[in-house]
Design a protein around this motif. Structure first.
Motif, PDB file in Angstrom:
ATOM      1  N   GLU A   1      -3.564  10.224 -15.945  1.00 32.97           N
ATOM      2  CA  GLU A   1      -2.641   9.086 -15.945  1.00 32.97           C
ATOM      3  C   GLU A   1      -1.426   9.354 -16.835  1.00 32.97           C
ATOM      4  O   GLU A   1      -1.577   9.640 -18.019  1.00 32.97           O
ATOM      5  CB  GLU A   1      -3.369   7.835 -16.437  1.00 32.97           C
ATOM      6  CG  GLU A   1      -2.482   6.602 -16.506  1.00 32.97           C
ATOM      7  CD  GLU A   1      -3.128   5.448 -17.252  1.00 32.97           C
ATOM      8  OE1 GLU A   1      -2.536   4.350 -17.260  1.00 32.97           O
ATOM      9  OE2 GLU A   1      -4.220   5.649 -17.829  1.00 32.97           O
ATOM     10  N   PRO A   2      -0.208   9.249 -16.288  1.00 35.63           N
ATOM     11  CA  PRO A   2       0.979   9.408 -17.136  1.00 35.63           C
ATOM     12  C   PRO A   2       1.210   8.144 -17.973  1.00 35.63           C
ATOM     13  O   PRO A   2       0.763   7.058 -17.591  1.00 35.63           O
ATOM     14  CB  PRO A   2       2.114   9.597 -16.123  1.00 35.63           C
ATOM     15  CG  PRO A   2       1.631   8.890 -14.902  1.00 35.63           C
ATOM     16  CD  PRO A   2       0.138   9.059 -14.877  1.00 35.63           C
TER      17      PRO A   2
ATOM     18  N   LYS B   1       2.030   4.298 -10.976  1.00 37.97           N
ATOM     19  CA  LYS B   1       2.510   5.358 -11.869  1.00 37.97           C
ATOM     20  C   LYS B   1       2.553   6.718 -11.186  1.00 37.97           C
ATOM     21  O   LYS B   1       3.484   7.501 -11.381  1.00 37.97           O
ATOM     22  CB  LYS B   1       1.600   5.464 -13.103  1.00 37.97           C
ATOM     23  CG  LYS B   1       1.755   4.363 -14.125  1.00 37.97           C
ATOM     24  CD  LYS B   1       0.811   4.653 -15.296  1.00 37.97           C
ATOM     25  CE  LYS B   1       0.944   3.642 -16.405  1.00 37.97           C
ATOM     26  NZ  LYS B   1       0.071   3.982 -17.559  1.00 37.97           N
ATOM     27  N   ILE B   2       1.545   7.031 -10.393  1.00 40.64           N
ATOM     28  CA  ILE B   2       1.386   8.409  -9.914  1.00 40.64           C
ATOM     29  C   ILE B   2       2.024   8.654  -8.549  1.00 40.64           C
ATOM     30  O   ILE B   2       2.138   9.806  -8.130  1.00 40.64           O
ATOM     31  CB  ILE B   2      -0.107   8.812  -9.862  1.00 40.64           C
ATOM     32  CG1 ILE B   2      -0.887   7.936  -8.885  1.00 40.64           C
ATOM     33  CG2 ILE B   2      -0.722   8.745 -11.258  1.00 40.64           C
ATOM     34  CD1 ILE B   2      -2.346   8.319  -8.734  1.00 40.64           C
TER      35      ILE B   2
ATOM     36  N   TYR C   1      -1.599   3.268 -21.340  1.00 44.55           N
ATOM     37  CA  TYR C   1      -2.668   3.888 -20.554  1.00 44.55           C
ATOM     38  C   TYR C   1      -3.725   2.825 -20.240  1.00 44.55           C
ATOM     39  O   TYR C   1      -4.104   2.035 -21.111  1.00 44.55           O
ATOM     40  CB  TYR C   1      -3.330   5.030 -21.324  1.00 44.55           C
ATOM     41  CG  TYR C   1      -2.420   6.189 -21.645  1.00 44.55           C
ATOM     42  CD1 TYR C   1      -2.208   7.219 -20.731  1.00 44.55           C
ATOM     43  CD2 TYR C   1      -1.765   6.260 -22.874  1.00 44.55           C
ATOM     44  CE1 TYR C   1      -1.377   8.285 -21.033  1.00 44.55           C
ATOM     45  CE2 TYR C   1      -0.928   7.318 -23.190  1.00 44.55           C
ATOM     46  CZ  TYR C   1      -0.733   8.335 -22.266  1.00 44.55           C
ATOM     47  OH  TYR C   1       0.090   9.389 -22.571  1.00 44.55           O
ATOM     48  N   VAL C   2      -4.228   2.822 -19.006  1.00 48.09           N
ATOM     49  CA  VAL C   2      -5.260   1.864 -18.612  1.00 48.09           C
ATOM     50  C   VAL C   2      -6.537   2.543 -18.117  1.00 48.09           C
ATOM     51  O   VAL C   2      -7.543   1.869 -17.881  1.00 48.09           O
ATOM     52  CB  VAL C   2      -4.737   0.904 -17.512  1.00 48.09           C
ATOM     53  CG1 VAL C   2      -3.580   0.068 -18.034  1.00 48.09           C
ATOM     54  CG2 VAL C   2      -4.334   1.678 -16.256  1.00 48.09           C
TER      55      VAL C   2
ATOM     56  N   ILE D   1      -6.175  -4.724 -11.561  1.00 45.40           N
ATOM     57  CA  ILE D   1      -4.961  -4.572 -12.366  1.00 45.40           C
ATOM     58  C   ILE D   1      -4.775  -3.119 -12.770  1.00 45.40           C
ATOM     59  O   ILE D   1      -3.698  -2.532 -12.602  1.00 45.40           O
ATOM     60  CB  ILE D   1      -5.038  -5.457 -13.622  1.00 45.40           C
ATOM     61  CG1 ILE D   1      -5.187  -6.941 -13.242  1.00 45.40           C
ATOM     62  CG2 ILE D   1      -3.800  -5.249 -14.489  1.00 45.40           C
ATOM     63  CD1 ILE D   1      -4.030  -7.506 -12.481  1.00 45.40           C
ATOM     64  N   TYR D   2      -5.844  -2.511 -13.295  1.00 48.71           N
ATOM     65  CA  TYR D   2      -5.750  -1.131 -13.782  1.00 48.71           C
ATOM     66  C   TYR D   2      -5.536  -0.143 -12.631  1.00 48.71           C
ATOM     67  O   TYR D   2      -4.737   0.797 -12.742  1.00 48.71           O
ATOM     68  CB  TYR D   2      -7.016  -0.758 -14.552  1.00 48.71           C
ATOM     69  CG  TYR D   2      -7.366  -1.717 -15.665  1.00 48.71           C
ATOM     70  CD1 TYR D   2      -6.377  -2.348 -16.418  1.00 48.71           C
ATOM     71  CD2 TYR D   2      -8.693  -2.018 -15.968  1.00 48.71           C
ATOM     72  CE1 TYR D   2      -6.700  -3.235 -17.437  1.00 48.71           C
ATOM     73  CE2 TYR D   2      -9.023  -2.900 -16.986  1.00 48.71           C
ATOM     74  CZ  TYR D   2      -8.024  -3.511 -17.713  1.00 48.71           C
ATOM     75  OH  TYR D   2      -8.348  -4.386 -18.711  1.00 48.71           O
ATOM     76  N   PHE D   3      -6.259  -0.356 -11.528  1.00 44.90           N
ATOM     77  CA  PHE D   3      -6.177   0.543 -10.376  1.00 44.90           C
ATOM     78  C   PHE D   3      -4.759   0.569  -9.795  1.00 44.90           C
ATOM     79  O   PHE D   3      -4.175   1.642  -9.568  1.00 44.90           O
ATOM     80  CB  PHE D   3      -7.182   0.093  -9.309  1.00 44.90           C
ATOM     81  CG  PHE D   3      -7.118   0.862  -8.020  1.00 44.90           C
ATOM     82  CD1 PHE D   3      -7.663   2.131  -7.921  1.00 44.90           C
ATOM     83  CD2 PHE D   3      -6.519   0.312  -6.900  1.00 44.90           C
ATOM     84  CE1 PHE D   3      -7.613   2.841  -6.732  1.00 44.90           C
ATOM     85  CE2 PHE D   3      -6.458   1.007  -5.703  1.00 44.90           C
ATOM     86  CZ  PHE D   3      -7.013   2.279  -5.621  1.00 44.90           C
ATOM     87  N   ASN D   4      -4.191  -0.606  -9.567  1.00 44.88           N
ATOM     88  CA  ASN D   4      -2.854  -0.660  -8.986  1.00 44.88           C
ATOM     89  C   ASN D   4      -1.783  -0.190  -9.959  1.00 44.88           C
ATOM     90  O   ASN D   4      -0.759   0.357  -9.541  1.00 44.88           O
ATOM     91  CB  ASN D   4      -2.554  -2.083  -8.499  1.00 44.88           C
ATOM     92  CG  ASN D   4      -3.289  -2.428  -7.218  1.00 44.88           C
ATOM     93  OD1 ASN D   4      -3.049  -1.844  -6.176  1.00 44.88           O
ATOM     94  ND2 ASN D   4      -4.217  -3.374  -7.305  1.00 44.88           N
TER      95      ASN D   4
END
Length: 399
Positions: A197-198, A132-133, A70-71, A124-127
């Motif tokens: 977030e999965p 993922k979604i 998870y980010v 990094i976290y956004f992309n």
């Protein structure tokens, strides 16, 4: 689930665009910096700070992110830092302004740096969350939707900016722009923060040291020819920045720039983005074609400015560049996510963003080229670099 996540992605893009248009690197930000310093090289440096304060930090973020399931918790911290940096710029202009111009420039520079620096982690976290979604095809559609409504937000923001610039004297007007837009930005950050977030299924074990991670990352780059061509193409796609920040300054020499006209240029640029995103959405997921079309539009815009600089030329150039910029945005990351394995996705993102980040600073040499040789040489050089990028775009391997 797509509809819900798409809405939150769109809201984030809309409100972020409302805020960032206030400091648009092609219009308002150069005028703000030029108010405190007449040096065009300083204008290039500050517009680059907004775009490129995060280079090596992205590799550091990827070093840890590759082992995260998870980010989102870390993205929350990034959002807070960006909100406070943006608000701080407005407060600094309001309290120091023209009375202490050098000090004001320092605060603006520091604020822009931290705003962009925190985005290094955020990218990094956004992309990673977007990957993922959304599926590959739906991600392109959602990003086109996001950029379409972001363009609408920018148009509204451009109109508001024109009204503020027309009715309040600088630098107070500039302070109001940043302070008000900070709170609109906060609404968008809040919307994206609520995405569920999965967990990530395939993760990589973090290396024992950051230097070992760097060795492994560049081994990946050396072995992946598709990534190499992708990175060169994306780097050259930033070539429009050599001249972008100075178009408004050239316009200032040829025509009378009122607050409404500055806002009008923003509206026209975002109008181009609106039309472009309708086209890019239909072309999705043919991201290579979107990249090639974006290069052609940018070359056309600068060719027109080089051959026939006029009020009509400026409007058309901003319109075409509005289409091109959003085309670059959609194709750049989606082409990368197409070739990146899930377990190494943060590493691929960081490699591309780091190695192409030098392009975010192209306004700096652009400022020196302008200062020494003038607009004709600057625009000719920009066209040549975009032409080189177009060649590499045709060599992208997406199969």
């Amino acid at each position: 689930m797509y509809a819900k996540n798409n809405l939150k992605n769109v809201l984030h893009g809309f409100f972020l665009a409302v805020a960032l248009t206030i400091a648009e690197p092609s219009t308002t930000l150069p005028l703000i910096i030029h108010h405190f310093s007449q040096n065009v090289a300083i204008v290039g440096i500050f517009t680059s700070l907004l775009r490129g304060g995060a280079i090596l930090v992205q590799l550091f973020a990827a070093f840890y992110a590759q082992s995260f399931r998870y980010v989102m918790p870390y993205l929350h911290l990034v959002f807070l830092a960006r909100f406070l940096s943006w608000l701080g710029i407005g407060l600094a202009i309001y309290f120091f302004g023209s009375t202490y111009p050098t000090l004001t420039l320092w605060f603006i520079g520091i604020g822009l740096f931290f705003f962009s620096f925190s985005a290094g982690f955020g990218s990094i976290y956004f992309n990673e969350i977007l990957a993922k979604i959304f599926t590959h095809e739906l991600r392109g559609r959602s990003m086109a939707n996001r950029q379409f409504f972001a363009a609408i937000g920018s148009i509204l923001s451009g109109l508001a900016a024109g009204w503020i610039l027309q009715h309040f004297k600088p630098p107070t007007s500039y302070a109001y722009l940043f302070i008000v837009s900070a709170f609109f930005m906060g609404l968008g950050l809040l919307a994206f923060s609520t995405i569920e977030e999965p967990p990530k299924e395939s993760i990589s074990q973090k290396e024992k040291s950051f230097f070992e991670f760097l060795r492994n990352a560049f081994t990946l780059l050396k072995e992946d020819k598709r990534l190499q061509i992708q990175i060169v193409t994306v780097l050259l796609s930033y070539s429009f920045l050599f001249g972008f920040a100075f178009v408004i300054l050239q316009a200032k020499e040829h025509i009378e720039l009122t607050g409404w006209l500055v806002g009008g240029f923003i509206v026209v640029q975002m109008g181009g983005a609106l039309l472009g995103n309708l086209i890019w959405r239909r072309l999705s997921p043919r991201y290579k074609q979107i990249m090639i079309a974006s290069f052609l539009l940018a070359i056309l815009a600068y060719a027109l400015l080089l051959l026939t600089p006029s009020k009509l030329s400026y409007f058309f150039a901003f319109f075409a560049l509005g289409m091109a910029i959003d085309g670059f945005r959609i194709s750049t990351m989606n082409l990368l996510l197409l070739i990146a394995p899930e377990s190494k996705r943060p590493v691929y993102i960081a490699l591309q963003n780091n190695l192409t980040s030098i392009g975010l600073f192209f306004a700096i040499p652009g400022g020196f080229i302008l200062k020494i040789f003038g607009y004709e040489v600057l625009y000719s050089f920009t066209i040549a670099m975009l032409g080189l990028g177009l060649y590499f775009a045709t060599r992208l391997k997406v199969d």
